[in-house]
Design a protein around this motif. Structure first.
Motif, PDB file in Angstrom:
ATOM      1  N   MET A   1       0.852  -1.188   0.000  1.00 49.56           N
ATOM      2  CA  MET A   1       0.000   0.000   0.000  1.00 49.56           C
ATOM      3  C   MET A   1       0.890   1.240   0.000  1.00 49.56           C
ATOM      4  SD  MET A   1      -3.043   1.032   2.677  1.00 49.56           S
ATOM      5  CE  MET A   1      -3.869  -0.534   2.434  1.00 49.56           C
ATOM      6  N   ASN A   2       0.584   2.210  -0.878  1.00 49.61           N
ATOM      7  CA  ASN A   2       1.433   3.388  -0.938  1.00 49.61           C
ATOM      8  C   ASN A   2       0.990   4.460   0.063  1.00 49.61           C
ATOM      9  OD1 ASN A   2      -0.600   5.067  -2.155  1.00 49.61           O
ATOM     10  ND2 ASN A   2      -0.108   4.203  -4.148  1.00 49.61           N
ATOM     11  N   LYS A   3       1.750   5.551   0.112  1.00 50.27           N
ATOM     12  CA  LYS A   3       1.565   6.547   1.160  1.00 50.27           C
ATOM     13  C   LYS A   3       0.164   7.160   1.159  1.00 50.27           C
ATOM     14  CE  LYS A   3       6.416   8.039   1.031  1.00 50.27           C
ATOM     15  NZ  LYS A   3       7.298   9.184   0.701  1.00 50.27           N
ATOM     16  N   ILE A   4      -0.251   7.677   0.017  1.00 47.91           N
ATOM     17  CA  ILE A   4      -1.509   8.428   0.005  1.00 47.91           C
ATOM     18  C   ILE A   4      -2.712   7.510   0.172  1.00 47.91           C
ATOM     19  CG2 ILE A   4      -1.821   8.445  -2.517  1.00 47.91           C
ATOM     20  CD1 ILE A   4      -2.716  11.452  -2.136  1.00 47.91           C
ATOM     21  N   VAL A   5      -2.637   6.295  -0.357  1.00 46.87           N
ATOM     22  CA  VAL A   5      -3.723   5.327  -0.138  1.00 46.87           C
ATOM     23  C   VAL A   5      -3.802   4.961   1.339  1.00 46.87           C
ATOM     24  CG1 VAL A   5      -4.513   2.974  -0.613  1.00 46.87           C
ATOM     25  CG2 VAL A   5      -3.669   4.399  -2.484  1.00 46.87           C
ATOM     26  N   SER A   6      -2.642   4.761   1.955  1.00 46.53           N
ATOM     27  CA  SER A   6      -2.604   4.374   3.363  1.00 46.53           C
ATOM     28  C   SER A   6      -3.245   5.422   4.262  1.00 46.53           C
ATOM     29  CB  SER A   6      -1.151   4.138   3.802  1.00 46.53           C
ATOM     30  OG  SER A   6      -1.073   3.850   5.182  1.00 46.53           O
ATOM     31  N   VAL A   7      -2.934   6.702   4.040  1.00 50.50           N
ATOM     32  CA  VAL A   7      -3.487   7.737   4.916  1.00 50.50           C
ATOM     33  C   VAL A   7      -4.992   7.884   4.703  1.00 50.50           C
ATOM     34  CG1 VAL A   7      -1.294   8.962   5.130  1.00 50.50           C
ATOM     35  CG2 VAL A   7      -2.890   9.627   3.319  1.00 50.50           C
ATOM     36  N   CYS A   8      -5.454   7.705   3.445  1.00 55.68           N
ATOM     37  CA  CYS A   8      -6.899   7.787   3.181  1.00 55.68           C
ATOM     38  C   CYS A   8      -7.640   6.636   3.845  1.00 55.68           C
ATOM     39  CB  CYS A   8      -7.158   7.779   1.675  1.00 55.68           C
ATOM     40  SG  CYS A   8      -6.684   9.288   0.817  1.00 55.68           S
ATOM     41  N   GLU A   9      -7.114   5.431   3.707  1.00 55.72           N
ATOM     42  CA  GLU A   9      -7.747   4.270   4.323  1.00 55.72           C
ATOM     43  C   GLU A   9      -7.805   4.448   5.837  1.00 55.72           C
ATOM     44  OE1 GLU A   9      -9.290   1.950   2.846  1.00 55.72           O
ATOM     45  OE2 GLU A   9      -8.320   1.338   0.977  1.00 55.72           O
TER      46      GLU A   9
END
Length: 255
Positions: A1-9
């Motif tokens: 999982m990349n950075k921006i996906v991780s923070v959104c999730e």
């Protein structure tokens, strides 16, 4: 999982958020640590798609603009680029986005009617889970959604997207280092991962480290302060105090 996906999730794991829905979390997210009133001015805006993306970029470590004033155009305040940016991918019907890419849709008849959001995961060919702001009971709801690829997402046309990889927020998160092997007597006590909802003396310790009131309750303000502490040291600013944050603190703040 990349950075921006991780923070959104992570931020949407608790459900939809808006000024009156998980308001403390929402205001901390959109303030990006810059707005002097903690995001309260921004929270009253009806259209928050770009505000949400701005918060996601900030949480993923991308530098966002610090100033805001009423009527600030989307590409002069919320998002620091436009369709001339090197990260822009114009959609012609054949390209496929990657997780974390930031999509842009626009009305053909009314160009001011536009919307941005973030691709999270392709659940089946051409069908994507998304993270988006806008709408909701008070006009500023942010939530997980679903979109089907095509020339149109809704009444607006899909113009394209900005590549998360080219923006530097699409790289996979760094793996957490494994615990070193050592004889049992030499093992240090294992410290738990702390996040919103955690309580206890270790929470008080972290609150003192990041400079907030040490009340032992890990709330949104603590999470926002932790995220700022992490980003200042080159870590992913997800607001969760885990093994990497503990290790960085033990090393004197150096990752």
């Amino acid at each position: 999982m990349n950075k921006i996906v991780s923070v959104c999730e992570h931020v949407l794991a608790g459900g939809r958020m808006a000024e009156k829905l998980r308001g403390d979390v929402y205001r901390a997210w959109i303030a990006c640590g810059y707005e002097q009133d903690g995001g309260r001015s921004l929270a009253t805006l009806r259209t928050s798609c770009a505000i949400f993306v701005r918060g996601a970029l900030h949480a993923a470590g991308y530098p966002v603009r610090r100033t805001w004033y009423p009527g600030l155009p989307i590409f002069k305040g919320w998002l620091p680029w436009d369709d001339k940016h090197a990260s822009w991918v114009r959609y012609t019907g054949t390209q496929r986005p990657e997780p974390g890419d930031i999509f842009f849709v626009q009305s053909v008849s009314n160009p001011s009617n536009c919307h941005v959001g973030i691709f999270l995961e392709e659940v089946e060919r051409g069908v994507w889970r998304t993270a988006e702001g806008g709408g909701g009971p008070d006009g500023s709801g942010c939530a997980i959604g679903q979109r089907t690829m095509g020339s149109r997402f809704d009444a607006r046309a899909l113009r394209g997207w900005w590549s998360a990889r080219k923006l530097g927020v699409g790289e996979p998160e760094a793996e957490q280092p494994a615990l070193p092997l050592a004889p049992p007597d030499d093992l240090a006590p294992v410290r738990r991962t702390l996040r919103q909802g955690s309580t206890g003396d270790d929470v008080r310790q972290v609150q003192r480290i990041v400079g907030v009131t040490a009340d032992g309750s890990y709330g949104p303000l603590t999470a926002a302060a932790v995220a700022g502490w992490q980003r200042a040291r080159g870590l992913v600013g997800d607001g969760v105090w885990g093994p990497v944050s503990w290790t960085t603190y033990d090393r004197g703040g150096q990752p």
